[in-house]
Design an enzyme around this catalytic site. Structure first.
Site, mmCIF file in Angstrom:
data_model
loop_
_atom_site.group_PDB
_atom_site.id
_atom_site.type_symbol
_atom_site.label_atom_id
_atom_site.label_comp_id
_atom_site.label_asym_id
_atom_site.label_seq_id
_atom_site.Cartn_x
_atom_site.Cartn_y
_atom_site.Cartn_z
ATOM 1 C CB SER A 152 -0.928 -0.007 1.199
ATOM 2 O OG SER A 152 -0.147 -0.134 2.371
ATOM 3 C CG LEU A 161 25.265 -22.476 -23.593
ATOM 4 C CD1 LEU A 161 24.732 -22.594 -22.174
ATOM 5 C CD2 LEU A 161 26.742 -22.112 -23.558
ATOM 6 C CD GLU A 171 26.215 -18.563 -14.743
ATOM 7 O OE1 GLU A 171 25.281 -18.354 -15.539
ATOM 8 O OE2 GLU A 171 27.318 -18.016 -14.840
ATOM 9 C CE LYS A 210 20.135 -24.664 -21.400
ATOM 10 N NZ LYS A 210 18.833 -24.241 -21.811
ATOM 11 C CG ASP A 250 12.612 -24.120 -19.725
ATOM 12 O OD1 ASP A 250 13.023 -23.690 -20.816
ATOM 13 O OD2 ASP A 250 11.817 -25.068 -19.620
ATOM 14 C CD GLU A 296 16.656 -18.262 -20.843
ATOM 15 O OE1 GLU A 296 17.618 -17.673 -21.406
ATOM 16 O OE2 GLU A 296 16.089 -19.257 -21.328
ATOM 17 C CE1 TYR A 300 22.855 -15.729 -20.749
ATOM 18 C CE2 TYR A 300 20.776 -16.294 -19.723
ATOM 19 C CZ TYR A 300 21.527 -16.084 -20.859
ATOM 20 O OH TYR A 300 20.957 -16.217 -22.087
ATOM 21 C CE LYS A 322 18.638 -28.151 -22.857
ATOM 22 N NZ LYS A 322 17.892 -28.581 -23.947
ATOM 23 C CB CYS A 379 -17.872 -51.080 -27.996
ATOM 24 S SG CYS A 379 -17.696 -49.303 -28.202
ATOM 25 C CB CYS A 434 -21.843 -48.959 -29.792
ATOM 26 S SG CYS A 434 -20.568 -50.077 -30.408
ATOM 27 C CB CYS A 442 -15.613 -50.779 -31.286
ATOM 28 S SG CYS A 442 -17.309 -50.571 -31.813
ATOM 29 C CB CYS A 490 -19.151 -47.407 -32.730
ATOM 30 S SG CYS A 490 -18.537 -46.878 -31.117
HETATM 31 S S1 IVH Z 1 25.008 -18.658 -21.130
HETATM 32 C C1 IVH Z 1 27.526 -18.161 -24.802
HETATM 33 N N1 IVH Z 1 23.778 -19.039 -18.829
HETATM 34 O O1 IVH Z 1 20.289 -21.374 -22.404
HETATM 35 C C2 IVH Z 1 26.713 -18.489 -23.621
HETATM 36 N N2 IVH Z 1 22.546 -19.402 -20.818
HETATM 37 O O2 IVH Z 1 21.374 -23.187 -24.721
HETATM 38 C C3 IVH Z 1 25.303 -18.202 -23.784
HETATM 39 N N3 IVH Z 1 20.218 -20.014 -20.472
HETATM 40 O O3 IVH Z 1 20.366 -19.256 -25.174
HETATM 41 C C4 IVH Z 1 24.374 -18.618 -22.764
HETATM 42 N N4 IVH Z 1 20.254 -19.966 -18.273
HETATM 43 O O4 IVH Z 1 18.752 -18.733 -23.304
HETATM 44 C C5 IVH Z 1 23.676 -19.069 -20.175
HETATM 45 N N5 IVH Z 1 22.816 -19.291 -16.741
HETATM 46 C C6 IVH Z 1 22.718 -19.314 -18.068
HETATM 47 C C7 IVH Z 1 21.501 -19.646 -18.709
HETATM 48 C C8 IVH Z 1 21.463 -19.685 -20.104
HETATM 49 C C9 IVH Z 1 19.496 -20.173 -19.348
HETATM 50 C C10 IVH Z 1 19.710 -20.234 -21.842
HETATM 51 C C11 IVH Z 1 19.986 -19.130 -22.804
HETATM 52 C C12 IVH Z 1 20.772 -19.723 -23.932
HETATM 53 C C13 IVH Z 1 20.475 -21.177 -23.777
HETATM 54 C C14 IVH Z 1 21.689 -21.966 -24.235
#
Ligand code: IVH
Length: 668
Positions: free
Chosen positions: A35, A84, A113, A115, A117, A170, A222, A310, A404, A407, A422, A427
């Site tokens: 607020s 990457l 770090e 990743k 999404d 991201e 990042y 991944k 079935c 039917c 069937c 049907c």
């Molecule tokens: S570094 C040259 N760091 O993953 C390095 N990418 O497949 C470029 N992403 O296109 C990316 N978290 O969209 C980096 N901590 C992170 C990330 C990250 C997500 C994504 C980003 C990039 C894709 C690479």
């Protein structure tokens, strides 16, 4: 208040609001009640109204979303936005580690770090002021989405120091916001987003920034586009600098001395994944020292100093409450697991196909079991296995019925098939599923006629076959549940429009056994009219190289049925087109379109078109769409997160377009 006093007050409000907003959105530690923030923001809005000259682009009032845009401008990235290489298991990581050691020796650290999404964006600041935000696009050219990004509260509109810098990060939609957005979409009868990544991408591609402003988007940055003059020597220092400048970076990062340490961290992260408020799909591992990064260098599309690990498909546990039977369009009976709703890989799952009885026996699935569920290819829910030690003894065996479920006619098992079928052509379930198939996207593509509407129309007796669709009236449709005047009009227009479809859509839609959309296209191209196909002999059909015996038999048998003759007569009577409208077989190469005679490869995620649509349109213009890049490829269309095909194209010097360019050319 005079100008001078107003100026002072505005500055004070900027400082306070920016600080509170930073505490809330970047540090995740609110320092004042909402607020209080709202009160100060209102005060600022009023002052800006009174003194319009004091309204600046970095004002906290500018996050609500401005004017609607006509389109997105293109932005060229000064340093390309690379992607990457991927690692899917420990071995891939150890291989990566070995390559790194070979190039730079043993004295180095990694920084790991999360990743995130979402989708990659670039943010450009001049003298501390946010001036431009862009999508990654094809890595070289992206789209200008500044106005949408301005609405993301964790993106500073002014930096804490007056730097000129381009940063990368991201953008994403937090899990909670995604759930709320989808709930409201479902309530409004709209199609929900498949996952938070699509929701974020869809929001940032809106031409009306007010929509993005309502979507609660967030960002983790990042990296820095060009570290040239920052004095930074390590990735980890770069992240610290980003923190200092007021950005939101992810603090789950950690320095690792060895690949074993990295691997241990991956396991921890995988466990933590569910409890995070945002989606991650892996961990990014980067060599920390920039000097060593440079030594390692780059391949055509990705750095050799980093890799993305991944996560394997997420698996979760839930209870299998029941097994229901579905009757498909061709009469196949499919048992479907009804699950206690559970979130897997970004969406809520409540059903999973169990395919057939053999599979249920093989996995020993009983009703009431606790089961492990995952999404195959991160899309289709699947029961992986049963947790036998969770059994109480109350679980019930499942048996396929002899009749079935719709039917009640006797089910048969066709030789050589596992499925029960069937075989009653009347049907109701099969007819209903056939209707759903007829209107579906790859078939007649009638918008607004989803499963729900078809089921209602069918139940009310308003349609019994596909020809009836063309006799529906406004008066009949308006009586259906959740059907307003406007939707009825749209629906009737969509039905009318479908009459103009080229022959292959109708051929696929009427559902001749074994004839998929690709075969329908081939048949339409060869025979050009329904009449000619109908009258073709088995030999004539089989002469087409892509058509086999089984399909030819099925086509001939289909057209021998008197009820099929009647149906086609009726459709003709309603004005449904029976001719092929695409490029002629021989003429395709001579067509004047850009795509004529060219071999095109689609890769990465397309947003505006589906892959199917893009393929269809390119082919309609005489192009050939293939799956892999080779020397004979003329053009590669690279969507978001394009992978190895893009790098191959770059290696071979093949022309690469982004989706926007494709759409533009298709329009031409
Ligand atoms: S570094 C040259 N760091 O993953 C390095 N990418 O497949 C470029 N992403 O296109 C990316 N978290 O969209 C980096 N901590 C992170 C990330 C990250 C997500 C994504 C980003 C990039 C894709 C690479």
């Amino acid at each position: 208040m005079d100008m001078e006093a107003a100026q002072k007050k505005v500055q004070e409000l900027h400082e306070k609001l920016n600080r509170y907003s930073y505490d809330y959105y970047v540090l995740d530690k609110p320092s004042v009640p909402d607020s209080e923030y709202d009160r100060l923001l209102q005060e600022l809005i009023q002052l800006e109204e009174e003194f319009p000259g004091l309204k600046t682009p970095d004002s906290p009032t500018q996050r609500v979303g401005g004017e609607i845009l006509e389109g997105f401008k293109k932005v060229e990235h000064k340093t390309p936005m690379l992607s990457l290489g991927n690692a899917f298991n420990e071995q891939d990581l150890r291989d990566f580690d070995r390559r790194v050691r070979q190039a730079i020796g043993d004295d180095f650290q990694y920084v790991a770090e999360l990743k995130i999404d979402g989708l990659a964006v670039s943010l450009r600041y001049e003298d501390g002021l946010f001036v431009q935000g862009a999508t990654r696009g094809d890595g070289t050219i992206g789209e200008d989405i500044t106005e949408n990004l301005r609405t993301v509260h964790s993106i500073p509109l002014r930096l804490k120091r007056s730097e000129s810098i381009e940063v990368r990060g991201e953008a994403f939609m937090p899990k909670r916001s995604f759930e709320r957005l989808n709930e409201s979409k479902i309530e409004k009868g709209e199609e929900p987003f498949a996952n938070p990544r699509n929701a974020a991408a869809g929001s940032l591609r809106q031409l009306d920034p007010k929509i993005a402003a309502k979507r609660n988007l967030d960002i983790f940055v990042y990296g820095i586009g060009d570290l040239g003059d920052t004095g930074v020597q390590r990735q980890s220092e770069g992240l610290d600098l980003l923190d200092e400048l007021g950005f939101r970076t992810n603090h789950e990062r950690r320095k690792c001395e060895t690949i074993d340490e990295v691997i241990e961290l991956l396991h921890n992260m995988q466990e933590k994944r569910q409890s995070l408020s945002y989606e991650i799909d892996g961990v990014v591992i980067k060599v920390d020292l920039l000097e060593q990064q440079e030594k390692l260098g780059y391949t055509a599309k990705s750095p050799r100093w980093a890799i993305a690990y991944k996560f394997p498909a997420e698996e979760v546990m839930t209870k299998l409450i029941d097994i229901q039977l579905n009757v498909g369009r061709t009469g196949v009976i499919t048992p479907t697991a009804i699950l206690e709703p559970v979130r897997v890989a970004g969406t809520t799952v409540q059903r999973a196909s169990l395919h057939n009885e053999d599979l249920i026996r093989e996995k020993d699935i009983k009703i009431g079991d606790y089961v492990v569920v995952k999404k195959a290819g991160d899309i289709i829910p699947e029961v992986v296995n049963v947790l036998e030690d969770q059994r109480t003894g109350d679980e019930k065996d499942f048996h396929m019925p002899a009749e079935c479920p719709e039917c009640e006619s006797e089910l048969v098992r066709i030789e050589g098939e596992v499925a029960l079928r069937c075989i009653n052509p009347k049907c109701p379930a099969q007819i209903r599923e056939g209707l759903i198939h007829f209107v579906s996207r790859n078939a007649m593509n009638i918008d607004g006629l989803g499963e729900r509407v078809i089921a209602q129309l069918f139940k009310e007796g308003l349609i019994t076959d596909v020809a009836d669709l063309y006799e529906l009236s406004k008066e009949q449709l308006i009586q259906l549940e959740r059907m307003g005047e406007k939707s009825v009009e749209n629906l009737l227009r969509a039905i009318d429009r479908s009459k103009e479809n080229s022959l292959e859509k109708l051929l696929f839609g009427i559902g001749i056994r074994h004839v998929g959309s690709k075969a329908a296209k081939t048949l339409a191209q060869h025979f050009e009219t329904m009449d000619r196909l109908q009258n073709a002999s088995r030999d004539e059909i089989i002469a087409i190289s892509e058509i086999g015996n089984k399909m030819a038999d099925s086509i001939v048998t289909y057209f021998e049925k008197p009820e099929v003759m009647t149906l086609i007569q009726e459709l003709k009577g309603h004005g449904v087109n029976m001719e092929y409208k695409g490029p002629k077989l021989a003429a395709a190469a001579e067509s004047t379109s850009y795509f004529a005679g060219k071999t095109v490869v689609l890769t990465g995620k397309l947003e505006e078109l589906t892959r199917e649509e893009a393929k269809e349109q390119i082919e309609a213009l005489g192009g050939k769409v293939t799956g892999s890049v080779s020397k004979s490829t003329d053009l590669v269309i690279a969507g978001e997160a394009a992978g190895s095909k893009l790098s191959k194209a770059q290696e071979l010097n093949i022309e690469v377009w982004n989706e926007a360019r494709l759409v533009e050319e298709l329009k031409n």
